[in-house]
Design a protein around this motif. Structure first.
Motif, short mmCIF file in Angstrom:
data_model
loop_
_atom_site.label_atom_id
_atom_site.label_comp_id
_atom_site.label_asym_id
_atom_site.label_seq_id
_atom_site.Cartn_x
_atom_site.Cartn_y
_atom_site.Cartn_z
N VAL A 98 -4.17 -7.27 -1.04
CA VAL A 98 -5.67 -7.07 0.01
C VAL A 98 -6.85 -6.43 -0.79
O VAL A 98 -6.18 -5.16 -1.66
CB VAL A 98 -5.58 -5.97 1.29
CG1 VAL A 98 -6.96 -5.17 1.92
CG2 VAL A 98 -5.59 -7.30 1.92
N LYS A 99 -7.81 -5.52 -2.01
CA LYS A 99 -8.88 -5.56 -2.62
C LYS A 99 -7.61 -5.12 -3.68
O LYS A 99 -7.75 -4.05 -4.32
CB LYS A 99 -8.86 -3.76 -1.55
CG LYS A 99 -10.16 -4.00 -0.72
CD LYS A 99 -10.63 -2.59 -0.34
CE LYS A 99 -11.59 -2.52 0.52
NZ LYS A 99 -12.17 -1.08 0.46
N ASP A 100 -6.92 -5.71 -4.42
CA ASP A 100 -5.83 -5.55 -5.44
C ASP A 100 -4.56 -4.92 -5.45
O ASP A 100 -3.93 -4.71 -6.15
CB ASP A 100 -6.81 -5.11 -6.83
CG ASP A 100 -7.88 -5.45 -7.22
OD1 ASP A 100 -7.90 -6.91 -6.91
OD2 ASP A 100 -9.13 -5.49 -7.32
N GLY A 389 -2.67 1.63 0.83
CA GLY A 389 -3.43 1.74 -0.28
C GLY A 389 -4.01 2.81 -0.74
O GLY A 389 -5.59 3.60 -0.90
N PHE A 390 -3.17 3.68 -2.48
CA PHE A 390 -3.92 4.77 -2.43
C PHE A 390 -4.35 5.69 -3.94
O PHE A 390 -3.48 4.72 -4.12
CB PHE A 390 -3.52 5.98 -1.67
CG PHE A 390 -2.27 6.24 -1.57
CD1 PHE A 390 -1.12 6.98 -2.29
CD2 PHE A 390 -1.43 5.67 -1.03
CE1 PHE A 390 -0.08 7.50 -2.46
CE2 PHE A 390 -0.12 5.30 -0.63
CZ PHE A 390 0.56 6.01 -1.73
N ASP A 391 -4.98 6.12 -4.75
CA ASP A 391 -4.95 7.51 -5.69
C ASP A 391 -3.81 8.11 -6.25
O ASP A 391 -3.33 8.69 -5.46
CB ASP A 391 -5.93 7.67 -5.94
CG ASP A 391 -6.14 8.03 -7.67
OD1 ASP A 391 -5.29 8.74 -8.28
OD2 ASP A 391 -6.98 7.85 -7.68
N ALA A 392 -3.07 7.73 -7.01
CA ALA A 392 -1.77 8.41 -7.31
C ALA A 392 -1.77 9.53 -7.59
O ALA A 392 -0.67 10.66 -7.74
CB ALA A 392 -0.96 7.20 -8.12
N PRO A 435 -4.23 0.09 -11.71
CA PRO A 435 -3.83 0.95 -12.60
C PRO A 435 -4.34 2.60 -12.02
O PRO A 435 -5.03 2.95 -11.10
CB PRO A 435 -4.77 0.86 -13.78
CG PRO A 435 -4.93 -0.49 -13.74
CD PRO A 435 -4.86 -0.94 -12.06
N GLY A 436 -3.12 3.28 -11.88
CA GLY A 436 -3.48 5.05 -11.12
C GLY A 436 -3.15 4.88 -9.79
O GLY A 436 -3.23 5.86 -8.48
N LYS A 437 -2.70 3.31 -9.07
CA LYS A 437 -2.95 3.58 -7.17
C LYS A 437 -1.11 2.70 -6.56
O LYS A 437 -0.37 3.35 -7.88
CB LYS A 437 -3.86 2.69 -6.90
CG LYS A 437 -4.91 2.51 -7.49
CD LYS A 437 -6.34 3.36 -7.52
CE LYS A 437 -7.55 2.96 -7.99
NZ LYS A 437 -8.41 4.89 -7.53
N HIS A 438 -1.40 3.57 -5.89
CA HIS A 438 -0.04 3.63 -5.70
C HIS A 438 -0.36 2.48 -4.02
O HIS A 438 -1.41 2.23 -3.32
CB HIS A 438 1.31 4.48 -4.95
CG HIS A 438 1.84 4.91 -6.19
ND1 HIS A 438 2.53 4.07 -6.66
CD2 HIS A 438 2.23 6.39 -6.32
CE1 HIS A 438 3.42 5.12 -7.62
NE2 HIS A 438 2.39 5.99 -7.17
N VAL A 439 0.78 1.39 -3.73
CA VAL A 439 0.87 0.25 -2.71
C VAL A 439 2.37 1.58 -1.88
O VAL A 439 3.26 1.34 -2.52
CB VAL A 439 0.67 -1.27 -3.06
CG1 VAL A 439 2.93 -1.32 -3.71
CG2 VAL A 439 0.43 -1.55 -1.35
N LYS A 490 -8.29 9.59 2.16
CA LYS A 490 -8.39 9.12 0.60
C LYS A 490 -8.06 7.43 0.37
O LYS A 490 -8.47 7.39 -0.54
CB LYS A 490 -8.20 10.17 -0.07
CG LYS A 490 -8.93 11.61 -0.84
CD LYS A 490 -8.91 12.30 -1.56
CE LYS A 490 -9.28 13.23 -1.40
NZ LYS A 490 -9.46 14.48 -2.78
N CYS A 491 -6.93 7.60 1.44
CA CYS A 491 -7.02 5.72 1.16
C CYS A 491 -7.48 4.87 1.29
O CYS A 491 -8.33 4.95 2.65
CB CYS A 491 -6.32 5.24 2.41
SG CYS A 491 -4.09 6.57 2.52
N GLU A 492 -7.65 4.26 0.16
CA GLU A 492 -8.42 2.68 0.06
C GLU A 492 -8.44 1.97 0.89
O GLU A 492 -9.48 1.05 1.77
CB GLU A 492 -8.66 2.78 -2.02
CG GLU A 492 -9.35 3.41 -2.51
CD GLU A 492 -8.81 3.03 -3.54
OE1 GLU A 492 -9.14 1.76 -4.38
OE2 GLU A 492 -9.36 4.01 -4.62
#
Length: 576
Positions: A98-100, A389-392, A435-439, A490-492
């Motif tokens: 989902v969304k990369d 899925g969110f920014d690290a 890049p720069g994100k976490h699942v 802020k989670c995408e």
């Protein structure tokens, strides 16, 4: 935590994300992403069967058990077709994007991918037989958040001692040493008979008993009289070993209950000692490590599919089996939801749960007492899942991949809303997130009651309200594990899965984790059935729940369908 669980499937309209359904069944080729024929068009059943629709063996379900069974049968030279209802292979172990962000839907804690030989993990043995492997990243620690405190714990024979002394007592250290001294020698006996050597007929005398009797006898001699006596408890509840060793420290008993529950879905009084002894051998011997498959758990599924197709096995997705056909008292094939009949010339193997398999059979062909026995078999509860899925940014750079939260020991590890497991696999496999994100995948492990959700309309405000209410325990656990730098708003990507998700997309009866069969009070069924040419594998059969167990079950079912000569030759070729 190595047991299979389901998250939000990739074709679910969920949290604002819509996924298209394909109209035709499709054939998986090599990877779960390449779901088309070589010319780029979707593969229908007509593409799979240019002539009569038939196979030597039809396998229902592409979970780990079904793929292991299908792959080995293809390796044995059988014409195999694996039928999967979902649009992704892998069952509870499938992955989706989902969304990369690439999410694992279920299992999160693994070991033994790189093991080889007679004492290897059953899944590794199957992969070895198929000439496939799963690249993985090794690690040896995870975070725990307990009523006693938060700490990083490591696997290995001595690393846990310092945690016990700090958060429990010196008595706990002493008891843990007693446990290791008693259990680790038993692992020689527990692992002396490779699961891949077992079959469901008298041929097992040749492939298992006679073949491995010398090594088993040698292991008993090396253990001495006391150790050999302890080995007789391998098929009894692990709590009996705990009691015989007079383990009384509350922390030790709670911790062992937790490990048992994560392994088998029941506490120490219901978990086979052999399962725990095997786990201790993989986790608490010198030089041991945990492993996470690079590119996610879908890499395991991909490897099994490659092995299946390498030996000309076939896999059809979006091919829902509506009925197992019984003719003249024996299983002769399956009817699909679209009306197609596929004949099985030698056997049908069901990787569905015992309850779902029963529902595929004509009631008048099954003895009433057998039907009642299945209906009365207790079930483990279901799951809640949180996929994020969110920014690290603002998160610790040394974030651990795994986190376990226990809110209250007194409620028991099997109480609902009490234990939360969290996996952040992008820590080790960075390609799972941009890049720069976490699942992240958080879940309550087989403790969510189905009756809270039964009959709810998934589109109703009541269902949405209950999701928000019941998922709060996972949100709070994630916030505790990730710290103040994590902000839920802020989670995408935000997705919550429920027992109805399990039921709908994995065709799991009541969304269950599997049978709650307690060691010493019952046993998992074998792989043959009362109906000739109908076999079963998966978490409703021996050895039970968990990735190693279902891999072993698939192998045993496959072995049972070929000659002793073929089986023995395979064991020789892979060196076990």
């Amino acid at each position: 935590m190595a047991a299979g669980v389901l998250g939000s499937p990739p074709n679910l309209n969920f949290s604002g994300f819509k996924f298209k359904r394909r109209k035709k069944p499709i054939l998986a080729r090599n990877t779960i992403a390449q779901e088309v024929l070589p010319n780029g068009s979707p593969a229908s059943l007509e593409d799979l069967f240019p002539g009569k629709k038939e196979a030597d063996v039809v396998v229902i379900g592409s979970g780990i058990g079904g793929l292991c069974c299908g792959g080995l049968l293809a390796r044995y030279g059988q014409d195999v077709l694996v039928l999967e209802s979902h649009d992704r292979p892998g069952g509870a172990a499938h992955s989706f994007e989902v969304k990369d962000y690439k999410f694992d839907s279920g299992p999160s804690l693994f070991s033994g991918f790189q093991s080889r030989g007679p004492q290897a993990n059953p899944l590794a043995q199957v992969l070895d037989a198929l000439g496939e492997s799963v690249p993985s990243a090794s690690y040896d620690s995870w975070m725990v958040y307990l009523p006693e405190g938060d700490f990083l714990t490591r696997i290995g024979p001595t690393e846990f001692f310092k945690d016990l002394e700090k958060y429990a007592s010196k008595d706990a250290v002493r008891e843990w040493k007693i446990l290791l001294d008693a259990v680790l020698p038993l692992s020689v006996a527990a692992m002396a008979l490779p699961p891949l050597a077992i079959r469901g007929d008298l041929g097992v005398i040749s492939t298992a008993a006679a073949r491995y009797a010398p090594s088993l006898l040698k292991s008993f001699v090396e253990m001495g009289p006391k150790g050999a006596l302890g080995a007789t408890k391998l098929l009894r509840p692990f709590s009996e070993i705990m009691d015989s060793l007079e383990l009384k420290d509350p922390f030790i008993r709670n911790w062992l209950d937790l490990l048992c529950f994560l392994l088998s879905g029941v506490k120490s009084n219901g978990t086979l000692s052999a399962e725990m002894v095997y786990m201790f051998a993989e986790w608490f011997k010198p030089g041991c490590s945990l492993e996470y498959p690079l590119h996610g758990t879908g890499a395991i599924v991909d490897a099994l599919i490659r092995g299946l197709q390498k030996f000309n096995g076939r896999l059809a997705l979006r091919s829902h089996v509506k009925k197992i056909v019984i003719e003249n008292g024996q299983a002769t094939g399956v009817t699909l939801e679209n009306g197609s009949f596929i004949r099985a010339k030698k056997a049908v193997v069901s990787n569905a749960s015992m309850w779902d398999t029963l529902n595929l059979l004509p009631p008048d062909e099954i003895p009433k007492e057998f039907q009642e026995r299945i209906k009365l078999t207790p079930q483990c509860d279901s799951f809640l899942h949180l996929h994020l899925g969110f920014d690290a940014q603002d998160l610790p750079e040394d974030l651990e991949i795994h986190h376990i939260v226990v809110n209250d020991w007194n409620r028991g590890v099997d109480a609902d809303q009490n234990v939360v497991l969290i996996s952040v696999p992008s820590v080790l496999s960075k390609d799972l997130a941009p890049p720069g994100k976490h699942v992240l995948h958080a879940y309550t492990p087989g403790t969510e009651p189905y009756n809270l959700w039964e009959g709810l309309d998934r589109r109703s405000s009541e269902y949405k309200r209950l999701k928000a209410e019941r998922s709060e325990v996972m949100w709070q656990a994630v916030e505790r594990a990730l710290g103040p730098g994590f902000k839920r708003e802020k989670c995408e990507v935000k997705m919550v899965g429920t027992p109805l998700t399990h039921q709908r997309f994995l065709r799991r009866n009541k969304g269950t984790y599997g049978p709650a069969i307690l060691a010493g009070k019952g046993s998992f069924p074998g792989h043959s059935t009362l109906i000739p040419q109908l076999f079963c594998c998966g978490d409703s059969t021996f050895p039970g729940i968990g990735i190693p167990a279902v891999a072993a079950s698939g192998a045993i079912a496959a072995n049972s369908l070929v000659s002793v000569k073929q089986h023995s030759e395979l064991l020789d070729e892979i060196g076990i």
